[in-house]
Design a protein around this motif. Structure first.
Motif, short mmCIF file in Angstrom:
data_model
loop_
_atom_site.label_atom_id
_atom_site.label_comp_id
_atom_site.label_asym_id
_atom_site.label_seq_id
_atom_site.Cartn_x
_atom_site.Cartn_y
_atom_site.Cartn_z
N GLY A 9 38.75 4.75 3.46
CA GLY A 9 37.68 4.37 2.55
C GLY A 9 36.60 3.57 3.25
O GLY A 9 36.77 3.12 4.38
N LEU A 10 35.50 3.37 2.55
CA LEU A 10 34.36 2.66 3.11
C LEU A 10 34.73 1.24 3.54
O LEU A 10 34.34 0.79 4.62
CB LEU A 10 33.22 2.64 2.09
N LYS A 11 35.50 0.54 2.72
CA LYS A 11 35.90 -0.83 3.07
C LYS A 11 36.68 -0.84 4.38
O LYS A 11 36.44 -1.68 5.25
CB LYS A 11 36.75 -1.43 1.94
N THR A 12 37.59 0.10 4.54
CA THR A 12 38.41 0.17 5.75
C THR A 12 37.57 0.45 6.98
O THR A 12 37.72 -0.22 8.01
CB THR A 12 39.51 1.25 5.61
N ILE A 13 36.65 1.41 6.90
CA ILE A 13 35.87 1.73 8.10
C ILE A 13 34.90 0.59 8.45
O ILE A 13 34.65 0.35 9.62
CB ILE A 13 35.14 3.09 8.03
N LYS A 97 28.88 8.08 5.89
CA LYS A 97 28.74 9.30 5.10
C LYS A 97 29.73 10.34 5.60
O LYS A 97 29.66 10.77 6.74
CB LYS A 97 27.31 9.85 5.20
N LYS A 98 30.65 10.74 4.73
CA LYS A 98 31.69 11.68 5.15
C LYS A 98 31.14 13.03 5.59
O LYS A 98 31.80 13.76 6.30
CB LYS A 98 32.72 11.89 4.03
N VAL A 99 29.92 13.34 5.21
CA VAL A 99 29.34 14.62 5.61
C VAL A 99 28.80 14.59 7.04
O VAL A 99 28.50 15.63 7.61
CB VAL A 99 28.23 15.07 4.63
N GLU A 100 28.65 13.41 7.62
CA GLU A 100 28.12 13.29 8.97
C GLU A 100 29.23 13.44 10.00
O GLU A 100 30.35 12.97 9.81
CB GLU A 100 27.44 11.94 9.18
N HIS A 101 28.89 14.07 11.10
CA HIS A 101 29.82 14.18 12.22
C HIS A 101 30.08 12.77 12.75
O HIS A 101 29.17 11.98 12.88
CB HIS A 101 29.19 15.05 13.30
N GLY A 102 31.30 12.44 13.05
CA GLY A 102 31.62 11.12 13.57
C GLY A 102 31.86 10.09 12.49
O GLY A 102 31.86 8.89 12.76
#
Length: 160
Positions: A9-13, A97-102
């Motif tokens: 999730g966003l918090k984790t990353i 953004k999950k759609v972005e590479h990396g």
């Protein structure tokens, strides 16, 4: 510690990226220790030696007693990112953004003296190195240096 998978999730990353930034210098000191050096110089030969050390450590599933294998991806990202920035400048960025590479891994942006660039995710190179499918680790850097030299674009540091 960094754990790259698309289920975070966003918090984790955000926490992982903060951890990476807070520990970047320590990770570089671990890279130097892997190379039996007191100081890193990011020469093309050192970059290749580091790639070989990472591949060997991964394949043999052992590092040094004082270095945990779980840190291997983070050590690689810190070293390779700093080696790349040594020649081309740039800064760290991470995609939320999950759609972005990396997605969720530290990436390099705004490098070189060019108006256009693509984000470089060092973690992708880590995967290729440990699988033995990358060859010389300095390959990407050497290729970009050659392009810059042909186009007379100033490097942050000259070829070493």
């Amino acid at each position: 510690m960094l754990d790259y998978n698309d289920e975070r999730g966003l918090k984790t990353i955000k926490e992982e990226y903060a951890w990476f930034k807070a520990n970047e210098q320590h990770l570089l000191s671990l890279a130097a220790k892997m190379l039996n050096k007191s100081k890193l110089n990011f020469s093309l030969q050192e970059i290749d030696d580091f790639g070989e050390a990472i591949e060997k450590a991964y394949n043999e599933q052992m590092l040094f007693q004082e270095i945990d294998m779980n840190f291997l991806p983070a050590i690689f990202i810190a070293y390779y990112g700093n080696a790349f920035m040594h020649y081309f400048g740039g800064k760290w960025y991470f995609s939320t953004k999950k759609v972005e590479h990396g997605y969720g891994s530290p990436m390099l942006i705004e490098y070189g003296n060019q108006r256009s660039w693509a984000a470089i995710p060092p973690y992708d190179y880590y995967i290729r190195v440990i699988k033995g499918s990358f060859g010389k680790l300095s390959r990407l850097i050497e290729h970009k240096i050659s392009i810059y030299e042909r186009q007379s674009i100033q490097l942050k540091n000259p070829r070493s």
